[in-house]
Each structure stands twice: as structure tokens, then as C-alpha cells.
Design a protein around this motif. Structure first.
Motif, PDB file in Angstrom:
ATOM      1  N   ASP A 256       0.848  -1.194   0.000  1.00 38.93           N
ATOM      2  CA  ASP A 256       0.000   0.000   0.000  1.00 38.93           C
ATOM      3  C   ASP A 256       0.884   1.245   0.000  1.00 38.93           C
ATOM      4  N   LEU A 257       0.614   2.150  -0.929  1.00 34.77           N
ATOM      5  CA  LEU A 257       1.483   3.315  -1.114  1.00 34.77           C
ATOM      6  C   LEU A 257       1.462   4.260   0.090  1.00 34.77           C
ATOM      7  N   VAL A 258       0.312   4.407   0.732  1.00 38.05           N
ATOM      8  CA  VAL A 258       0.238   5.299   1.903  1.00 38.05           C
ATOM      9  C   VAL A 258       1.087   4.739   3.043  1.00 38.05           C
ATOM     10  N   ARG A 259       1.081   3.440   3.215  1.00 36.62           N
ATOM     11  CA  ARG A 259       1.916   2.837   4.259  1.00 36.62           C
ATOM     12  C   ARG A 259       3.391   3.016   3.952  1.00 36.62           C
ATOM     13  N   VAL A 260       3.744   2.986   2.688  1.00 34.71           N
ATOM     14  CA  VAL A 260       5.137   3.224   2.301  1.00 34.71           C
ATOM     15  C   VAL A 260       5.547   4.652   2.669  1.00 34.71           C
ATOM     16  N   VAL A 261       4.671   5.602   2.400  1.00 32.54           N
ATOM     17  CA  VAL A 261       4.959   6.999   2.745  1.00 32.54           C
ATOM     18  C   VAL A 261       5.069   7.161   4.258  1.00 32.54           C
ATOM     19  N   LEU A 262       4.174   6.533   5.010  1.00 32.53           N
ATOM     20  CA  LEU A 262       4.254   6.610   6.472  1.00 32.53           C
ATOM     21  C   LEU A 262       5.515   5.919   6.993  1.00 32.53           C
ATOM     22  N   GLY A 263       5.930   4.841   6.357  1.00 32.03           N
ATOM     23  CA  GLY A 263       7.181   4.182   6.736  1.00 32.03           C
ATOM     24  C   GLY A 263       8.377   5.082   6.531  1.00 32.03           C
ATOM     25  N   LEU A 264       8.361   5.824   5.429  1.00 31.15           N
ATOM     26  CA  LEU A 264       9.440   6.773   5.172  1.00 31.15           C
ATOM     27  C   LEU A 264       9.468   7.865   6.245  1.00 31.15           C
ATOM     28  N   ALA A 265       8.300   8.318   6.662  1.00 30.30           N
ATOM     29  CA  ALA A 265       8.232   9.336   7.719  1.00 30.30           C
ATOM     30  C   ALA A 265       8.743   8.779   9.050  1.00 30.30           C
ATOM     31  N   VAL A 266       8.401   7.538   9.366  1.00 33.67           N
ATOM     32  CA  VAL A 266       8.848   6.939  10.627  1.00 33.67           C
ATOM     33  C   VAL A 266      10.362   6.735  10.627  1.00 33.67           C
ATOM     34  N   VAL A 267      10.913   6.301   9.501  1.00 36.13           N
ATOM     35  CA  VAL A 267      12.366   6.124   9.414  1.00 36.13           C
ATOM     36  C   VAL A 267      13.081   7.471   9.580  1.00 36.13           C
ATOM     37  N   SER A 268      12.532   8.527   8.994  1.00 30.65           N
ATOM     38  CA  SER A 268      13.168   9.838   9.156  1.00 30.65           C
ATOM     39  C   SER A 268      13.075  10.315  10.601  1.00 30.65           C
ATOM     40  N   GLN A 269      11.954  10.040  11.290  1.00 28.62           N
ATOM     41  CA  GLN A 269      11.853  10.415  12.703  1.00 28.62           C
ATOM     42  C   GLN A 269      12.834   9.611  13.555  1.00 28.62           C
ATOM     43  N   ALA A 270      13.043   8.344  13.205  1.00 25.82           N
ATOM     44  CA  ALA A 270      14.024   7.536  13.926  1.00 25.82           C
ATOM     45  C   ALA A 270      15.425   8.115  13.756  1.00 25.82           C
ATOM     46  N   THR A 271      15.702   8.607  12.563  1.00 30.84           N
ATOM     47  CA  THR A 271      16.996   9.240  12.319  1.00 30.84           C
ATOM     48  C   THR A 271      17.167  10.488  13.178  1.00 30.84           C
TER      49      THR A 271
END
Length: 114
Positions: free
Chosen positions: A24-39
Motif C-alpha cells: 500500500d502506497l500510503v503505508r510506504v509513505v508513512l514508513g518513510l516518515a517513521v524512518v526519518s523520525q528515527a533518524t
């Protein structure tokens, strides 16, 4: 870095990676946001807190107070700037996801016609 911060960073990276691998494309976008917050959490944790010096906080020495521990303001400023950029990038990715949904009538990237 304390154990709690290490676990938090590891958990955020794990959740973000899990979401990035979804169809799901929205989940991919949210995953990218979570990875950036982890960084960002990782960078703040690595910035650390150092023992203050009289040069950093001279007004406290004059008034008889002890010099506190201080964090590196450069790391904080860079992470704050990165948060703003990440927010804008996430908003753009969500708008592009909506456009892709309108074009393909599905959010599942494996069903898109190429």
C-alpha cells in the motif's frame, strides 16, 4: 546513548522498515516518515549532553549558580530544520500518492498498469 533511547531508535527503524515493505502506497509513505523520525531521535541522542563551561553560560557564574549540563545547539538546529523539510516531503509524497490513486484507481503498487 542510554539503553532506552537505543531501544526506541531500533523500534522506530524496525516499524519504518516494516511499513516501507508494504504494498500500500500510503503505508510506504508513512514508513518513510517513521524512518526519518528515527533518524532524528538518533541524531539528538548522539548529540549528547556535555558538562557546561563558564564560557557557555557566564550569567550563571555571576549570580552564584552552578553551570548546568548543556546540549549541543548545532545538532538541535539541524534536526529542527530536517523535521521541517521531512514534513514538507511527506506532504508532497501524500499528494503524489493521491494523484497515483486517481490515475490507477488503487493504492496497491503491484496492481498498477505500467
Amino acid at each position: 546513548m542510554s539503553v532506552a533511547l537505543a531501544v526506541a531508535v531500533g523500534g522506530l527503524f524496525a516499524i519504518g522498515t516494516f511499513l516501507l515493505l508494504r504494498r500500500d502506497l500510503v503505508r510506504v509513505v508513512l514508513g518513510l516518515a517513521v524512518v526519518s523520525q528515527a533518524t532524528f531521535v538518533y541524531l539528538i541522542a548522539m548529540g549528547g549532553v556535555d558538562e557546561g563551561a563558564q564560557d557557555l553560560v557566564p550569567v550563571l557564574e555571576i549570580h552564584g549558580g552552578g553551570v548546568p549540563e548543556v546540549a549541543d545547539p548545532v545538532v538541535q538546529a539541524l534536526v529542527l530544520t530536517a523535521i521541517v523539510i521531512s514534513f514538507g516531503t511527506t506532504a508532497l509524497a501524500l499528494v503524489l500518492s493521491y494523484r497515483a490513486y486517481e490515475e490507477n484507481e488503487t493504492m496497491d503498487v503491484t496492481e498498477w498498469v505500467g
